[in-house]
Design a protein around this motif. Structure first.
Motif, PDB file in Angstrom:
ATOM      1  N   HIS A 255      13.929  -3.183   2.537  1.00  0.00           N
ATOM      2  CA  HIS A 255      12.539  -2.708   2.505  1.00  0.00           C
ATOM      3  C   HIS A 255      12.472  -1.247   2.039  1.00  0.00           C
ATOM      4  CE1 HIS A 255       8.339  -2.613   4.291  1.00  0.00           C
ATOM      5  NE2 HIS A 255       8.611  -1.334   4.192  1.00  0.00           N
TER       6      HIS A 255
ATOM      7  N   HIS B 126      10.901   1.091  -1.550  1.00  0.00           N
ATOM      8  CA  HIS B 126      10.161   2.360  -1.636  1.00  0.00           C
ATOM      9  C   HIS B 126      10.908   3.334  -2.554  1.00  0.00           C
ATOM     10  CE1 HIS B 126       7.108   1.547   1.351  1.00  0.00           C
ATOM     11  NE2 HIS B 126       7.987   1.291   2.302  1.00  0.00           N
TER      12      HIS B 126
ATOM     13  N   HIS C  75       3.073   0.566  -0.110  1.00  0.00           N
ATOM     14  CA  HIS C  75       3.112  -0.904  -0.093  1.00  0.00           C
ATOM     15  C   HIS C  75       2.145  -1.461  -1.143  1.00  0.00           C
ATOM     16  CE1 HIS C  75       4.536  -0.169   4.234  1.00  0.00           C
ATOM     17  NE2 HIS C  75       5.573  -0.423   3.487  1.00  0.00           N
TER      18      HIS C  75
ATOM     19  N   PHE D   8       5.267  -3.437  -4.922  1.00  0.00           N
ATOM     20  CA  PHE D   8       6.135  -3.431  -3.738  1.00  0.00           C
ATOM     21  C   PHE D   8       6.247  -4.844  -3.158  1.00  0.00           C
ATOM     22  CE2 PHE D   8       7.306  -3.077   0.650  1.00  0.00           C
ATOM     23  CZ  PHE D   8       8.150  -1.993   0.735  1.00  0.00           C
TER      24      PHE D   8
HETATM   25 ZN   LIG Z   1       7.419   0.336   4.024  1.00  0.00          ZN
END
Ligand SMILES: [Zn+2]
Ligand SMILES: [Zn+2]
Length: 166
Positions: free
Chosen positions: A71, A75, A87, A91
């Motif tokens: 995750h 980013h 997000h 993403f």
């Molecule tokens: Zn995040």
């Protein structure tokens, strides 16, 4: 306790899902990180990805660490591509491709002990440990460009012991 090598897990993700293009960021454990499992700290010289140490105590630590790191790498990847790195739809697309979670998973089997409230938006936040000077993320995002602002410091609403579900 088994140690997990963040550099190894990063490299696996990098080769598997980013064609190996990502320069290695600073990868570190953070024992004070309690409200999320990981975070990405952008920096022009060398960005940082932090993973919460408490994940090491979970029975499925490896899976949680891989998921959290995946995750945070998204980013980081967006930041490296000079794209908005929140997000965003991109993403989410990448997240589906990697098969990682939308939300950083906080282990659910430990009971919450404290309830904090944001005096600004009245949102209540349940936590397991005392927060010191933490601010409401929603309000900081909305009113302070995502930066920490002391107007939105969370205050203790009550001490409570919520029974474990299930
Ligand atoms: Zn995040
Ligand atoms: Zn708030």
């Amino acid at each position: 306790m088994i140690q997990f090598d963040l550099v190894r897990i990063f490299t696996e993700w990098n080769l598997k899902s980013f064609e190996g293009i990502l320069p290695i960021p600073e990868l570190r454990w953070n024992s004070r990180l309690k409200t999320s499992a990981g975070r990405f700290i952008p920096n022009r010289k060398k960005s940082v990805i932090e993973i919460a140490s408490y994940l090491l105590d979970e029975p499925n630590a490896e899976e949680l660490i891989r998921d959290t790191l995946g995750h945070e790498i998204i980013h980081y990847w967006l930041w490296e591509m000079k794209q908005p790195y929140g997000h965003t739809p991109t993403f989410h697309e990448k997240m589906n491709e990697l098969g990682v979670s939308r939300y950083n998973s906080v282990p659910k089997h430990r009971p919450f002990k404290y309830c904090y409230v944001c005096k600004h938006c009245d949102q209540k936040i349940l936590v397991r440990k005392r927060l010191q000077g933490a601010a409401c993320a929603a309000c900081c995002n909305l009113h302070a460009d995502g930066k920490y602002h002391q107007n939105f410091i969370l205050e203790v609403a009550s001490h409570l012991e919520i029974p474990e579900a299930g």
